[in-house]
Design a protein around this motif. Sequence first.
Motif, short mmCIF file in Angstrom:
data_model
loop_
_atom_site.label_atom_id
_atom_site.label_comp_id
_atom_site.label_asym_id
_atom_site.label_seq_id
_atom_site.Cartn_x
_atom_site.Cartn_y
_atom_site.Cartn_z
N GLN A 31 -5.11 14.92 18.40
CA GLN A 31 -5.63 14.43 17.36
C GLN A 31 -4.86 13.42 16.54
O GLN A 31 -3.71 13.72 16.39
CB GLN A 31 -6.03 15.36 16.13
CG GLN A 31 -6.70 14.72 14.94
CD GLN A 31 -7.56 15.73 14.02
OE1 GLN A 31 -7.14 16.95 14.25
NE2 GLN A 31 -7.76 15.18 12.96
N ASN A 33 -5.03 10.77 13.39
CA ASN A 33 -5.61 10.29 12.32
C ASN A 33 -7.04 11.18 12.34
O ASN A 33 -7.01 12.33 12.53
CB ASN A 33 -6.24 8.70 12.36
CG ASN A 33 -4.81 7.93 12.22
OD1 ASN A 33 -3.62 8.27 11.52
ND2 ASN A 33 -4.87 6.98 12.89
N GLN A 34 -8.26 10.50 12.33
CA GLN A 34 -9.60 11.19 12.35
C GLN A 34 -10.02 11.35 13.83
O GLN A 34 -10.97 11.85 14.23
CB GLN A 34 -10.45 10.76 11.32
CG GLN A 34 -9.76 10.69 9.91
CD GLN A 34 -9.59 11.96 9.44
OE1 GLN A 34 -10.25 13.01 9.61
NE2 GLN A 34 -8.39 12.28 8.70
#
Length: 249
Positions: A31, A33-34
């Motif tokens: 992962q 950031n988003q």
Amino acid sequence: MSVESILLTVANICTWQQDKALTCASGFYFQRNQNLFLITNRHVVRDEDSGHEPDRLEITLHTNPDNVAETSAYSIPLYDNAGQMLWREAKDNAGTVDVVAIPIDSRAFPADAMFAAFKPTDLPGDLENIEVGESIRVVGFPLNFQDSLHNLPVMRHAIIASAFSLRFQGYGYFLTDSLLHRGSSGSPVVLRVNRRVSGRDHFPWMLLGIHSSRLDSVNQEEGEDERLNLFTAWYSDVIMTLTNHQPLP
């Protein structure tokens, strides 16, 4: 039901060509950031030399936090409607890197899907602090072997077999010494770190590399010499290159 996070980072991958099952391999979640990615070897998604050209992957997701034995299959297409590949790959001065990142829209996962993901903070910051002979682990599904009730991977012991701060023979990988098998391709190669010293109370694992393939001596004589049991592991910093752009709208 408590399951170690390191086991939930790893995905069991099956490759498919339409309705035909092809091979099994390993991968793991990353992962940034988003954005969520599935990391595995390039030869898992495409291997021109062997004619291996699946059009989708299928991974197993755990869907019930109260019962890890409950799972469902999740399909990941490898090409869009125009036939363009959906994975990201990279090249360096030595050629194609055997690592890909596949963007995943986790919003399409089942609501209670259980998984864990490595993050950029889990990558090593100083290669010179990691030495040859260091005890490491490889987490995956060798020969598709797993806890068949709970669909969890297994962990194998290994050591770093080449100078970690130097690219082996100029390639973007280091060597590991272990007993590994087909199906381990794409497994994360990790180092357990001291929680207190590292500040990693939540996740005491450092992602060193991505297991790829066996490497034998060119001087090996069949029937005379045993295999070296040396394997390549691509340095994990390539993941930062592969995940550099936003994959989702």
